[in-house]
Write a protein that holds these residues in place. Sequence first.
Motif, PDB file in Angstrom:
ATOM      1  N   LEU A   2     -11.725  -5.844   6.726  1.00 39.42           N
ATOM      2  CA  LEU A   2     -11.153  -5.486   5.420  1.00 39.42           C
ATOM      3  C   LEU A   2     -12.076  -4.545   4.661  1.00 39.42           C
ATOM      4  N   LYS A   3     -13.375  -4.818   4.723  1.00 38.61           N
ATOM      5  CA  LYS A   3     -14.329  -3.953   4.025  1.00 38.61           C
ATOM      6  C   LYS A   3     -14.392  -2.566   4.661  1.00 38.61           C
ATOM      7  N   ALA A   4     -14.146  -2.507   5.981  1.00 40.04           N
ATOM      8  CA  ALA A   4     -14.073  -1.196   6.634  1.00 40.04           C
ATOM      9  C   ALA A   4     -12.878  -0.412   6.094  1.00 40.04           C
ATOM     10  N   PHE A   5     -11.751  -1.091   5.865  1.00 42.35           N
ATOM     11  CA  PHE A   5     -10.591  -0.425   5.269  1.00 42.35           C
ATOM     12  C   PHE A   5     -10.903   0.030   3.843  1.00 42.35           C
ATOM     13  N   LEU A   6     -11.588  -0.812   3.080  1.00 41.36           N
ATOM     14  CA  LEU A   6     -11.930  -0.451   1.701  1.00 41.36           C
ATOM     15  C   LEU A   6     -12.862   0.746   1.632  1.00 41.36           C
ATOM     16  N   ALA A   7     -13.567   1.022   2.713  1.00 39.93           N
ATOM     17  CA  ALA A   7     -14.476   2.173   2.746  1.00 39.93           C
ATOM     18  C   ALA A   7     -13.751   3.485   3.037  1.00 39.93           C
ATOM     19  N   ASP A  14     -10.785   6.461   2.378  1.00 35.85           N
ATOM     20  CA  ASP A  14     -10.260   7.081   1.161  1.00 35.85           C
ATOM     21  C   ASP A  14      -9.080   6.290   0.610  1.00 35.85           C
ATOM     22  N   GLN A  15      -8.199   5.854   1.499  1.00 35.78           N
ATOM     23  CA  GLN A  15      -7.027   5.093   1.071  1.00 35.78           C
ATOM     24  C   GLN A  15      -7.446   3.768   0.437  1.00 35.78           C
ATOM     25  N   GLY A  16      -8.382   3.085   1.079  1.00 35.67           N
ATOM     26  CA  GLY A  16      -8.829   1.799   0.567  1.00 35.67           C
ATOM     27  C   GLY A  16      -9.561   1.902  -0.751  1.00 35.67           C
ATOM     28  N   LYS A  17     -10.405   2.925  -0.883  1.00 33.36           N
ATOM     29  CA  LYS A  17     -11.153   3.119  -2.130  1.00 33.36           C
ATOM     30  C   LYS A  17     -10.218   3.325  -3.315  1.00 33.36           C
ATOM     31  N   GLU A  18      -9.127   4.030  -3.070  1.00 32.30           N
ATOM     32  CA  GLU A  18      -8.210   4.370  -4.160  1.00 32.30           C
ATOM     33  C   GLU A  18      -7.379   3.188  -4.613  1.00 32.30           C
ATOM     34  N   CYS A  19      -6.976   2.348  -3.666  1.00 35.33           N
ATOM     35  CA  CYS A  19      -5.960   1.338  -3.998  1.00 35.33           C
ATOM     36  C   CYS A  19      -6.488  -0.047  -4.316  1.00 35.33           C
ATOM     37  N   CYS A  20      -7.596  -0.410  -3.677  1.00 37.28           N
ATOM     38  CA  CYS A  20      -7.828  -1.844  -3.550  1.00 37.28           C
ATOM     39  C   CYS A  20      -9.292  -2.221  -3.741  1.00 37.28           C
ATOM     40  N   ASP A  21      -9.513  -3.531  -3.926  1.00 36.03           N
ATOM     41  CA  ASP A  21     -10.876  -4.039  -3.928  1.00 36.03           C
ATOM     42  C   ASP A  21     -10.913  -5.432  -3.306  1.00 36.03           C
ATOM     43  N   TYR A  22     -12.140  -5.892  -3.062  1.00 38.15           N
ATOM     44  CA  TYR A  22     -12.350  -7.163  -2.367  1.00 38.15           C
ATOM     45  C   TYR A  22     -12.275  -8.309  -3.366  1.00 38.15           C
ATOM     46  N   LYS A  23     -11.459  -9.312  -3.070  1.00 34.78           N
ATOM     47  CA  LYS A  23     -11.248 -10.431  -3.985  1.00 34.78           C
ATOM     48  C   LYS A  23     -12.075 -11.663  -3.623  1.00 34.78           C
ATOM     49  N   GLY A  24     -12.645 -11.682  -2.415  1.00 34.90           N
ATOM     50  CA  GLY A  24     -13.477 -12.821  -2.029  1.00 34.90           C
ATOM     51  C   GLY A  24     -13.027 -13.460  -0.737  1.00 34.90           C
ATOM     52  N   GLU A  25     -13.760 -14.500  -0.350  1.00 38.02           N
ATOM     53  CA  GLU A  25     -13.477 -15.218   0.888  1.00 38.02           C
ATOM     54  C   GLU A  25     -12.618 -16.444   0.616  1.00 38.02           C
TER      55      GLU A  25
END
Length: 260
Positions: free
Chosen positions: A187-192, A194-205
């Motif tokens: 998931l963190k790889a997706f957040l890294a 361009d698409q992930g950076k724009e849309c989303c963030d990590y909410k936790g485990e």
Amino acid sequence: MKKALKVLAVAAAITVSGGVAASAEALKVGVAAEPYAPFTAPDASGKWEGWEVEFMNAMCAEAKLECVLTPVAWDGIIPALTSKKIDMIISSMSITDERLKTIDFSDKYYNTPTGIIGTKGVDIKPTPDGLNGKTLGVQVSTVHQAYAAKHFAPAGVEVKEYQTQDEANNDLAAGRLDAVQADAIALKAFLATDQGKECCDYKGEVAEDVAVIGPGVGVGLRKGETELKDKINTAIKAIRDNGTYDTFSKKYFDFDVYGK
């Protein structure tokens, strides 16, 4: 969880051990035929790379096994193993009691947390109460689907299933989901991206549930193949002990992905 690439419906196989050409005796190593960065993903030329590909190379070389990477659709990967279309699975498959009814596993070769990502700026907690009334995406035939069915669906969370993780991530980015559950590292790889950076963030485990998520990821094997299992377990321990595992892992992670 993965790079925003389309599923590769590829039947091609590539040699992954010592540069040895494939032969009739080579063991076919099944991997899900879709990008799953940083574990497995094809480069621009179609060659598969990533942490798990390096693990395959090291493990097969240590065990003196000739291994050929063979992409298979994720939801058909266990049937491909049991029907002998492939000889083992190295595809971030968690060891679970449910899967052990059908196949066997090696000792674990990595173990990472399960996480939740969601729409950036929206207050979402990775708990049943925190996701109440929300729509959560999960990939079918995964421990995340099983976890969501057990913990989130009964608490009023709408669980939407996808054939691939990319499809879930894309729907989250498009605003058709509130959150996605999957392996935290992927998931963190997706957040890294361009698409992930724009849309989303990590909410936790999510809260731990070993009965559903399992104690880690192992090599999937057919039941009764004790000799192969012993070779693989010996090789996993050897590359951990001799430093090979740490050497290739440091290219991808700043922690020990083997886990607890």
